[in-house]
Design a protein around this motif. Sequence first.
Motif, mmCIF file in Angstrom:
data_model
loop_
_atom_site.group_PDB
_atom_site.id
_atom_site.type_symbol
_atom_site.label_atom_id
_atom_site.label_comp_id
_atom_site.label_asym_id
_atom_site.label_seq_id
_atom_site.Cartn_x
_atom_site.Cartn_y
_atom_site.Cartn_z
ATOM 1 N N ALA A 128 29.784 46.735 49.500
ATOM 2 C CA ALA A 128 30.317 46.033 48.245
ATOM 3 C C ALA A 128 31.839 46.209 48.480
ATOM 4 C CB ALA A 128 29.811 46.721 47.100
ATOM 5 N N THR A 129 32.182 47.608 48.930
ATOM 6 C CA THR A 129 33.514 47.777 48.749
ATOM 7 C C THR A 129 34.085 46.916 50.018
ATOM 8 O OG1 THR A 129 33.038 50.211 48.063
ATOM 9 C CG2 THR A 129 35.397 49.819 48.860
ATOM 10 N N VAL B 125 34.911 43.434 48.771
ATOM 11 C CA VAL B 125 36.068 43.802 48.038
ATOM 12 C C VAL B 125 37.162 43.629 48.839
ATOM 13 C CG1 VAL B 125 37.326 45.151 46.491
ATOM 14 C CG2 VAL B 125 34.999 44.603 45.890
ATOM 15 N N TYR C 36 40.083 40.878 48.720
ATOM 16 C CA TYR C 36 41.601 40.914 48.176
ATOM 17 C C TYR C 36 42.614 40.699 49.106
ATOM 18 C CZ TYR C 36 40.513 43.133 43.487
ATOM 19 O OH TYR C 36 39.864 43.747 42.300
ATOM 20 N N LEU D 18 33.287 38.099 42.357
ATOM 21 C CA LEU D 18 34.693 38.489 42.444
ATOM 22 C C LEU D 18 35.611 37.335 41.787
ATOM 23 C CD1 LEU D 18 34.465 40.086 46.153
ATOM 24 C CD2 LEU D 18 35.242 41.276 43.881
ATOM 25 N N SER E 137 35.172 37.450 37.901
ATOM 26 C CA SER E 137 35.923 38.572 37.523
ATOM 27 C C SER E 137 37.446 38.228 37.130
ATOM 28 C CB SER E 137 35.568 40.021 38.039
ATOM 29 O OG SER E 137 36.098 40.008 39.431
ATOM 30 N N PHE E 138 37.880 37.771 38.410
ATOM 31 C CA PHE E 138 39.383 37.424 38.403
ATOM 32 C C PHE E 138 39.702 36.106 37.363
ATOM 33 C CE2 PHE E 138 40.421 40.033 42.234
ATOM 34 C CZ PHE E 138 41.381 40.603 41.898
ATOM 35 N N TYR F 203 47.326 49.378 48.883
ATOM 36 C CA TYR F 203 46.233 49.095 47.970
ATOM 37 C C TYR F 203 45.083 48.936 48.856
ATOM 38 C CZ TYR F 203 42.670 47.272 45.084
ATOM 39 O OH TYR F 203 41.527 47.064 44.599
#
Lengths: 156, 126
Positions: free
Chosen positions: A82-83, A86, A90, A120, A123-124, A150
Amino acid sequence: MKVLNPFLILALIFLASCANSEKAPAPVADGVVLPIKPSSELVRGYALSDDYLDVDFAAVEKVILSPSSRSEDVVEADFAKATAAVYRFYKHVSIKDSMYVWDIKNGAEINISEDIFSALTNSFDEVNAAIKEWNAKGERVELPDITEEYLESLLN
Amino acid sequence: MKHHKIISFITAVIVSSLTNGFSNAPKSVAPGGSTCFLINPPNSSVEWSFGAGQSVQVYLENLNILPVTVTLVYYFASDEYWHTIIPSKSLTETKTYSVFGYTPIQYRFSLSTASGAAQIVGHASW
């Protein structure tokens, strides 16, 4: 002394009950267990590979939101995938006209499932709607850039 | 014997009033911290208050894998709003709130989100 004994016993019971009441339930915040943090090797491995990433994003999120109900079906590899997903997403996110935008149209472009892609982007969309609302009211909003720093932090 | 009781009573009253008079004197506040959890669902907002020194440093953390919106309101003479976005699994910058006055100072905040799913932690230290 014989007359006092029952009073003494009652007093002891009262004191014992007072002592128990000190163990009242702790505030919710103290009972929160932080979610699983996957190892950086695992996250990095998935994120930087070309492997197709599919994971039950909703199940992972559920465990994060209520760690006490941690399911055995959600394992460390799921958190890592999941990470990693992401991270891949991103990498394509930036800020344009005070809104978050992304330059990909579907999950296939970054080899993640369409379900993860939808979670994703939804949510954005939610975040952008809130920004729009604040801007309409003339309220200042802080929008952090998606920096290399980040992105690197997601892998560690 | 009666005299003794009256004198003791008067002494107690004087001591008590003196002690209360000094209770507003400045006290040093030991370094410390406070943490606040906002988990949505079920709560889209939460109140957060604590006693601290004349200056506190506050930052917020998003534990979720999705980005979240957050508003931190600092209740003081005029309410101070901080609207920000926290990307997945990250921290905000640190804000400092200061009040000049006798310590401990009671700080009062509210933390809220418009995101349907969020786990946000507020961290304060002084």
